[in-house]
Design an enzyme around this catalytic site. Structure first.
Site, PDB file in Angstrom:
ATOM      1  N   SER A  17       0.776  -1.115  -0.017  1.00 26.81           N
ATOM      2  CA  SER A  17      -0.023   0.027  -0.099  1.00 26.81           C
ATOM      3  C   SER A  17       0.906   1.139  -0.077  1.00 26.81           C
ATOM      4  O   SER A  17       2.098   0.928   0.507  1.00 26.81           O
ATOM      5  CB  SER A  17      -1.003   0.003   1.332  1.00 26.81           C
ATOM      6  OG  SER A  17      -0.358  -0.128   2.382  1.00 26.81           O
ATOM      7  N   GLU A  19       1.246   5.430   0.759  1.00 23.38           N
ATOM      8  CA  GLU A  19       0.787   6.656   1.614  1.00 23.38           C
ATOM      9  C   GLU A  19       1.162   7.862   0.796  1.00 23.38           C
ATOM     10  O   GLU A  19       2.315   8.220   0.416  1.00 23.38           O
ATOM     11  CB  GLU A  19       1.228   6.879   3.019  1.00 23.38           C
ATOM     12  CG  GLU A  19       0.683   7.788   3.676  1.00 23.38           C
ATOM     13  CD  GLU A  19       1.037   7.648   5.480  1.00 23.38           C
ATOM     14  OE1 GLU A  19       0.677   6.633   5.666  1.00 23.38           O
ATOM     15  OE2 GLU A  19       1.581   8.696   5.602  1.00 23.38           O
ATOM     16  N   HIS A  80      -7.191   9.018   5.856  1.00 26.00           N
ATOM     17  CA  HIS A  80      -6.576   9.213   7.181  1.00 26.00           C
ATOM     18  C   HIS A  80      -7.569  10.171   7.745  1.00 26.00           C
ATOM     19  O   HIS A  80      -8.070  11.276   7.256  1.00 26.00           O
ATOM     20  CB  HIS A  80      -5.055   9.930   7.324  1.00 26.00           C
ATOM     21  CG  HIS A  80      -4.204   8.879   6.617  1.00 26.00           C
ATOM     22  ND1 HIS A  80      -2.878   9.029   7.387  1.00 26.00           N
ATOM     23  CD2 HIS A  80      -4.327   7.967   5.761  1.00 26.00           C
ATOM     24  CE1 HIS A  80      -2.316   7.875   6.698  1.00 26.00           C
ATOM     25  NE2 HIS A  80      -2.890   7.243   5.762  1.00 26.00           N
ATOM     26  N   GLY A 111      -3.840  12.402  16.118  1.00 26.26           N
ATOM     27  CA  GLY A 111      -3.180  13.476  15.646  1.00 26.26           C
ATOM     28  C   GLY A 111      -2.415  13.937  16.462  1.00 26.26           C
ATOM     29  O   GLY A 111      -2.760  13.784  17.933  1.00 26.26           O
ATOM     30  N   ASP A 112      -1.305  14.753  16.054  1.00 25.25           N
ATOM     31  CA  ASP A 112      -0.552  15.314  17.252  1.00 25.25           C
ATOM     32  C   ASP A 112      -1.322  16.381  17.950  1.00 25.25           C
ATOM     33  O   ASP A 112      -1.971  17.339  17.126  1.00 25.25           O
ATOM     34  CB  ASP A 112       0.858  15.794  16.611  1.00 25.25           C
ATOM     35  CG  ASP A 112       1.925  14.437  16.050  1.00 25.25           C
ATOM     36  OD1 ASP A 112       1.657  13.692  17.057  1.00 25.25           O
ATOM     37  OD2 ASP A 112       2.321  14.752  14.891  1.00 25.25           O
ATOM     38  N   ALA A 131      -7.557   7.936  19.551  1.00 27.17           N
ATOM     39  CA  ALA A 131      -7.948   7.232  18.258  1.00 27.17           C
ATOM     40  C   ALA A 131      -8.753   5.892  18.810  1.00 27.17           C
ATOM     41  O   ALA A 131      -9.725   5.649  17.785  1.00 27.17           O
ATOM     42  CB  ALA A 131      -6.684   6.665  17.724  1.00 27.17           C
ATOM     43  N   LYS A 171      -8.107  -0.113  20.448  1.00 29.10           N
ATOM     44  CA  LYS A 171      -8.437   0.413  19.054  1.00 29.10           C
ATOM     45  C   LYS A 171      -9.114  -0.801  18.326  1.00 29.10           C
ATOM     46  O   LYS A 171     -10.229  -0.728  17.613  1.00 29.10           O
ATOM     47  CB  LYS A 171      -7.354   0.941  18.289  1.00 29.10           C
ATOM     48  CG  LYS A 171      -6.955   2.137  18.868  1.00 29.10           C
ATOM     49  CD  LYS A 171      -5.743   3.027  18.230  1.00 29.10           C
ATOM     50  CE  LYS A 171      -4.568   2.457  18.181  1.00 29.10           C
ATOM     51  NZ  LYS A 171      -3.509   3.519  17.727  1.00 29.10           N
ATOM     52  N   PHE A 222      13.299  14.089  11.626  1.00 26.11           N
ATOM     53  CA  PHE A 222      12.003  13.485  11.866  1.00 26.11           C
ATOM     54  C   PHE A 222      11.904  12.409  12.465  1.00 26.11           C
ATOM     55  O   PHE A 222      10.922  12.154  13.614  1.00 26.11           O
ATOM     56  CB  PHE A 222      11.124  13.380  10.517  1.00 26.11           C
ATOM     57  CG  PHE A 222       9.809  13.138  10.579  1.00 26.11           C
ATOM     58  CD1 PHE A 222       8.963  14.143  11.395  1.00 26.11           C
ATOM     59  CD2 PHE A 222       9.321  11.808   9.957  1.00 26.11           C
ATOM     60  CE1 PHE A 222       7.655  13.838  11.428  1.00 26.11           C
ATOM     61  CE2 PHE A 222       7.814  11.677  10.021  1.00 26.11           C
ATOM     62  CZ  PHE A 222       7.120  12.660  10.843  1.00 26.11           C
ATOM     63  N   HIS A 272       3.540  -1.090   4.039  1.00 29.41           N
ATOM     64  CA  HIS A 272       3.010   0.169   3.695  1.00 29.41           C
ATOM     65  C   HIS A 272       4.159   0.984   3.419  1.00 29.41           C
ATOM     66  O   HIS A 272       4.847   1.316   4.303  1.00 29.41           O
ATOM     67  CB  HIS A 272       2.271   0.709   4.933  1.00 29.41           C
ATOM     68  CG  HIS A 272       1.382   1.749   4.766  1.00 29.41           C
ATOM     69  ND1 HIS A 272       0.304   2.053   3.868  1.00 29.41           N
ATOM     70  CD2 HIS A 272       1.513   3.063   5.483  1.00 29.41           C
ATOM     71  CE1 HIS A 272      -0.123   3.289   3.988  1.00 29.41           C
ATOM     72  NE2 HIS A 272       0.463   3.952   4.732  1.00 29.41           N
TER      73      HIS A 272
HETATM   74  P1  FAD Z   1      -3.363   7.059  19.811  1.00 26.02           P
HETATM   75  O1  FAD Z   1      -3.266   5.591  19.251  1.00 26.02           O
HETATM   76  O2  FAD Z   1      -4.391   7.311  20.309  1.00 26.02           O
HETATM   77  O3  FAD Z   1      -2.070   7.206  20.610  1.00 26.02           O
HETATM   78  C1  FAD Z   1      -0.678   6.651  20.477  1.00 26.02           C
HETATM   79  C2  FAD Z   1       0.056   6.222  21.688  1.00 26.02           C
HETATM   80  O4  FAD Z   1       0.313   7.278  22.471  1.00 26.02           O
HETATM   81  C3  FAD Z   1      -0.786   5.446  22.233  1.00 26.02           C
HETATM   82  O5  FAD Z   1      -0.317   4.093  22.047  1.00 26.02           O
HETATM   83  C4  FAD Z   1      -0.818   5.842  23.820  1.00 26.02           C
HETATM   84  O6  FAD Z   1      -0.286   4.787  24.763  1.00 26.02           O
HETATM   85  C5  FAD Z   1      -0.005   7.122  23.819  1.00 26.02           C
HETATM   86  N1  FAD Z   1      -0.949   8.073  24.281  1.00 26.02           N
HETATM   87  C6  FAD Z   1      -1.886   8.562  23.573  1.00 26.02           C
HETATM   88  N2  FAD Z   1      -2.320   9.657  24.381  1.00 26.02           N
HETATM   89  C7  FAD Z   1      -1.668   9.657  25.617  1.00 26.02           C
HETATM   90  C8  FAD Z   1      -1.657  10.508  26.674  1.00 26.02           C
HETATM   91  N3  FAD Z   1      -2.649  11.236  26.868  1.00 26.02           N
HETATM   92  N4  FAD Z   1      -0.904  10.048  27.757  1.00 26.02           N
HETATM   93  C9  FAD Z   1       0.131   9.261  27.840  1.00 26.02           C
HETATM   94  N5  FAD Z   1       0.147   8.383  26.551  1.00 26.02           N
HETATM   95  C10 FAD Z   1      -0.777   8.528  25.427  1.00 26.02           C
HETATM   96  N6  FAD Z   1      -0.868  12.363  12.122  1.00 26.02           N
HETATM   97  C11 FAD Z   1      -1.922  13.110  11.257  1.00 26.02           C
HETATM   98  O7  FAD Z   1      -1.769  14.336  11.795  1.00 26.02           O
HETATM   99  N7  FAD Z   1      -2.298  12.942  10.101  1.00 26.02           N
HETATM  100  C12 FAD Z   1      -2.046  11.662   9.491  1.00 26.02           C
HETATM  101  O8  FAD Z   1      -2.684  11.530   8.361  1.00 26.02           O
HETATM  102  C13 FAD Z   1      -1.128  10.724  10.123  1.00 26.02           C
HETATM  103  N8  FAD Z   1      -1.135   9.643   9.705  1.00 26.02           N
HETATM  104  C14 FAD Z   1      -0.335   8.550  10.301  1.00 26.02           C
HETATM  105  C15 FAD Z   1      -0.180   7.366   9.782  1.00 26.02           C
HETATM  106  C16 FAD Z   1       0.526   6.414  10.391  1.00 26.02           C
HETATM  107  C17 FAD Z   1       0.570   5.099   9.862  1.00 26.02           C
HETATM  108  C18 FAD Z   1       1.095   6.642  11.662  1.00 26.02           C
HETATM  109  C19 FAD Z   1       1.765   5.424  12.496  1.00 26.02           C
HETATM  110  C20 FAD Z   1       0.997   7.892  12.253  1.00 26.02           C
HETATM  111  C21 FAD Z   1       0.202   8.815  11.691  1.00 26.02           C
HETATM  112  N9  FAD Z   1       0.153  10.040  12.137  1.00 26.02           N
HETATM  113  C22 FAD Z   1      -0.655  11.345  11.382  1.00 26.02           C
HETATM  114  C23 FAD Z   1       0.596  10.752  13.371  1.00 26.02           C
HETATM  115  C24 FAD Z   1      -0.282  10.303  14.547  1.00 26.02           C
HETATM  116  O9  FAD Z   1      -1.268  11.311  14.532  1.00 26.02           O
HETATM  117  C25 FAD Z   1       0.569  10.890  16.079  1.00 26.02           C
HETATM  118  O10 FAD Z   1       1.718   9.717  16.057  1.00 26.02           O
HETATM  119  C26 FAD Z   1      -0.263  11.152  17.045  1.00 26.02           C
HETATM  120  O11 FAD Z   1       0.790  11.573  17.881  1.00 26.02           O
HETATM  121  C27 FAD Z   1      -0.982   9.881  17.807  1.00 26.02           C
HETATM  122  O12 FAD Z   1      -2.018   9.586  17.143  1.00 26.02           O
HETATM  123  P2  FAD Z   1      -2.497   8.012  17.244  1.00 26.02           P
HETATM  124  O13 FAD Z   1      -3.639   7.786  16.529  1.00 26.02           O
HETATM  125  O14 FAD Z   1      -1.461   7.051  17.005  1.00 26.02           O
HETATM  126  O15 FAD Z   1      -2.785   8.118  18.731  1.00 26.02           O
END
Ligand code: FAD
Length: 306
Positions: A17, A19, A80, A111-112, A131, A171, A222, A272
């Site tokens: 896949s 991205e 996404h 998201g960050d 998430a 999730k 990065f 991916h």
């Molecule tokens: P989650 O799965 O909710 O959390 C990630 C991890 O952080 C969890 O395992 C959890 O243990 C820990 N965590 C979360 N919140 C907390 C907290 N409050 N305290 C302590 N630990 C915590 N970003 C974008 O903006 N746009 C995109 O399109 C995008 N695509 C991505 C695609 C992939 C394949 C990946 C791996 C990342 C992508 N990201 C993207 C980055 C992602 O948004 C960031 O890494 C973000 O910080 C976490 O989102 P998540 O969905 O992984 O979070």
């Protein structure tokens, strides 16, 4: 295709896949669609389009996804979607818009935080808090395929790998059917992570995210932010090639292709690829691994139709 492939894949043996990110201007838009069309020769299982945290790329992401589905005949395009900085109603509205555009597959992400990677995160009042909550929201709203993120070297905000795996489990329990990983460069890290994920009872495909290195300095920076380790051997192989683009391209091709071939030998079947919207390096990597080309006439990968 070269005779010297590292892991000559049979048709359907290994799956890809790709991205993409939404382009910011017309020139980048042309580049993205040229790239998507040219990489389509590898018959990817799906392509995905990123979405800016806080909805910053909403309309560009939506337009890109629509064009990939309608003009490039890529009906499986995944969108996404992030939930940081938005209310549930706003996110639900975006889901509706993507669904109306034909999207059936989401990559559901938190998201960050607005302050960037590593800044402190607080859920938006009345929003999906993470998430896992977004996955549940998506599953309630339709029969979507839902992919999520996974972090072989731990998410920077996570205290431990186990906390990360707990989040992945939440999730999955809420409806995620595939995880795409953050990029990593040491396959042992991935294999150790995969063992822990399986030991936690998580059975969905964990698809390694592969980042071929266009620009070593940029990737190192990065990776530091994302908590991904760049092994010393990559610096040895790439850092001295800054002024030699052709040699750098060749070395970067070998590094990514060797990583994929090694994972394939360890039993991994799905990959991916982070394309950075550029075809040449990704094509070269896929060719060196040995991914078959789709035959133009019948849509079947070459070498498979005999
Ligand atoms: P989650 O799965 O909710 O959390 C990630 C991890 O952080 C969890 O395992 C959890 O243990 C820990 N965590 C979360 N919140 C907390 C907290 N409050 N305290 C302590 N630990 C915590 N970003 C974008 O903006 N746009 C995109 O399109 C995008 N695509 C991505 C695609 C992939 C394949 C990946 C791996 C990342 C992508 N990201 C993207 C980055 C992602 O948004 C960031 O890494 C973000 O910080 C976490 O989102 P998540 O969905 O992984 O979070």
């Amino acid at each position: 295709m070269s005779d010297r492939t590292l892991y000559p894949a049979e048709r359907g043996d290994l799956r890809l896949s790709f991205e993409y990110f939404p382009p910011k201007n017309e020139e980048m838009e042309r580049q993205l669609f040229d790239t998507a069309r040219s990489l389509d020769v590898f018959a990817p299982g799906f392509v995905s389009v990123t979405y800016g945290a806080g909805g910053s790329t909403k309309s560009r992401s939506l337009t890109t996804v629509k064009r990939l589905i309608e003009e490039c005949d890529m009906p499986g395009t995944a969108a996404h979607l992030t939930c940081v900085g938005a209310s549930r109603a706003e996110v639900d509205q975006v889901i509706e818009e993507f669904a109306k555009a034909g999207v059936r597959h989401f990559v559901a992400l938190r998201g960050d935080p607005p302050g960037g990677i590593g800044a402190s995160y607080s859920p938006f009042p009345g929003g999906y808090e993470n998430a896992a909550a977004l996955v549940a929201g998506l599953a309630r709203r339709g029969r979507f395929e839902i992919s999520v993120s996974a972090y072989p070297e731990k998410h920077p905000e996570s205290s431990t790998v186990d906390a990360d795996i707990d989040m992945l489990k939440r999730k999955v329990d809420n409806g995620a059917t595939r995880a795409l990983t953050q990029f990593f460069f040491d396959n042992d890290d991935f294999e150790r992570y995969l063992e822990r994920v399986r030991a936690a009872g998580i059975t969905i495909p964990i698809v390694p995210g592969i980042l071929p290195i266009n620009n070593f300095a940029q990737v190192t920076k990065f990776a530091g932010l994302c908590g991904a380790r760049v092994p010393e051997v990559l610096a040895t192989r790439l850092a001295h090639l800054d002024d030699k683009p052709e040699e750098r391209f060749k070395e970067a091709t070998h590094i990514a292709a060797e990583q994929i071939a090694d994972l394939a030998r360890r039993g991994i079947r799905d990959f991916h690829l982070y394309t950075m919207n550029r075809a040449p390096l990704i094509s070269a990597v896929c060719d060196l691994v040995g991914f078959p080309h789709r035959a133009a006439a019948d849509g079947m990968p070459q070498g498979a139709a005999a």
